[in-house]
Design an enzyme around this catalytic site. Structure first.
Site, mmCIF file in Angstrom:
data_model
loop_
_atom_site.group_PDB
_atom_site.id
_atom_site.type_symbol
_atom_site.label_atom_id
_atom_site.label_comp_id
_atom_site.label_asym_id
_atom_site.label_seq_id
_atom_site.Cartn_x
_atom_site.Cartn_y
_atom_site.Cartn_z
ATOM 1 C CG ASN A 11 10.145 -7.868 3.920
ATOM 2 O OD1 ASN A 11 9.265 -7.743 3.085
ATOM 3 N ND2 ASN A 11 11.331 -8.321 3.577
ATOM 4 C CB CYS A 71 8.281 -5.343 -2.706
ATOM 5 S SG CYS A 71 8.938 -5.570 -1.036
ATOM 6 C CD GLU A 211 10.489 -11.878 0.724
ATOM 7 O OE1 GLU A 211 11.003 -11.245 -0.213
ATOM 8 O OE2 GLU A 211 10.020 -11.346 1.740
ATOM 9 C CB CYS A 220 6.605 -12.144 2.283
ATOM 10 S SG CYS A 220 6.554 -11.966 0.494
ATOM 11 C CB SER A 222 3.540 -9.757 -2.605
ATOM 12 O OG SER A 222 4.877 -10.206 -2.365
HETATM 13 N N1 API Z 1 9.026 -8.936 0.718
HETATM 14 C C1 API Z 1 8.204 -8.525 -0.402
HETATM 15 C C2 API Z 1 8.218 -9.509 -1.525
HETATM 16 C C3 API Z 1 9.439 -9.423 -2.277
HETATM 17 C C4 API Z 1 9.330 -10.448 -3.309
HETATM 18 C C5 API Z 1 10.653 -10.779 -3.903
HETATM 19 N N2 API Z 1 11.411 -11.653 -3.028
HETATM 20 C C6 API Z 1 10.417 -11.452 -5.232
HETATM 21 O O1 API Z 1 11.389 -11.835 -5.840
HETATM 22 O O2 API Z 1 9.230 -11.560 -5.634
HETATM 23 C C7 API Z 1 6.787 -8.251 0.004
HETATM 24 O O3 API Z 1 6.599 -7.803 1.121
HETATM 25 O O4 API Z 1 5.861 -8.457 -0.829
#
Ligand code: API
Length: 275
Positions: A11, A71, A211, A220, A222
């Site tokens: 990511n 993130c 995402e 991801c 989160s």
């Molecule tokens: N890649 C990120 C999440 C990004 C979330 C984003 N896509 C959103 O709009 O919430 C992570 O590692 O948590």
């Protein structure tokens, strides 16, 4: 503008530090710099900014120009960056994000940081707070119709919204077909990140993700936290799990005592550049 290209389990992000605030045209800049053919190529553009309450602040702009509240993979990257470039002082940092002040613990391996542990905070489960349009204390194994299919999803916010959907085999699941339809489903007023999960045991799950504002990513953070919470809520796993993502593994612990979700995983620097 100088930048550093980093990733957490594939990511990947363009990291910019030293600015007082993001430039005016940030959404357009994010779209151009994240373009994998005409720009640098990344899932997001991340700014390290001054902070009144923490060691620094982080803002994350998705590849489509929308801003995310949270993130997880980026928090690990910017914490590694900050420790290695700006202050080797302390191995515990506080990062101001859209999801609040987050504690981070760095695990240096000699000069470099390889793994980082992040307190991702408490999950928010109340339907309207995720947000969804569902007025309920929690949205667990709830039906959502997309075309001729009905999925069962659990809604979890880690500061950003997630819809976690159990499937037979997450690795083989057609994420690109169903992900975009669910991302913009009317049940989600701010759209949603979509995680498809399947289970190897009570302590291991596979997750593949579509995402919000980006599309399919290799990982991801989160979303892995949201998947761990949803899987425990539906009784499929314990609260401490290994989440196997396309780009590698994250250790997630939804702590019984403080209800906070702790995520541990790698962060890597790829190259420096100038835009
Ligand atoms: N890649 C990120 C999440 C990004 C979330 C984003 N896509 C959103 O709009 O919430 C992570 O590692 O948590």
């Amino acid at each position: 503008m100088n930048f550093t290209k980093m990733h957490g389990l594939g990511n990947d992000f363009v990291i910019v530090s030293g600015e007082e605030r993001p430039p005016e045209n940030t959404p357009d800049l994010a779209r151009r710099i994240c373009d994998r053919h005409f720009g640098v190529g990344a899932d997001g553009l991340v700014f390290i900014l001054p902070s009144e309450s923490g060691d620094f602040a982080m803002r994350i702009i998705n590849a489509d120009g929308s801003e995310a509240e949270q993130c997880g993979n980026a928090v690990r990257c910017v914490s590694k960056f900050f420790y290695e470039r700006m202050s080797r002082a302390r191995r515990e940092l506080r990062v101001e994000t859209g999801a609040g002040l987050q504690r981070v613990w760095l695990e240096p391996d000699g000069e470099k940081v390889r793994r980082v542990r992040v307190d991702m905070g408490r999950p928010v489960l109340e339907g309207k707070a995720v947000p969804t349009t569902i007025d309920a204390e929690s949205v667990v194994a709830y039906p959502v119709e997309v075309g001729e299919r009905t999925f069962s999803f659990t809604a979890v916010s880690m500061g950003n919204p997630h819809a976690v959907i159990p499937v037979e085999d997450a690795i083989a699941f057609p994420v690109e077909f169903w992900g975009p339809k669910l991302e913009v489903h009317p049940l989600f007023p701010h759209q949603t990140n979509v995680e498809f999960v399947s289970f190897r045991s009570r302590s291991e799950l596979d997750m593949r993700v579509w995402e919000r504002g980006v599309g399919r990513t290799m990982a991801c953070g989160s979303g892995a936290c949201a998947s761990a919470v949803a899987s425990a809520l539906t009784g499929r796993t314990d609260r401490r799990v290994t989440v196997h993502l396309q780009g590698g593994d994250l250790e997630i612990d939804w702590n019984e005592k403080d209800d906070r979700v702790y995520m541990t995983g790698p962060a890597e620097t790829v190259f420096e550049g100038k835009w």
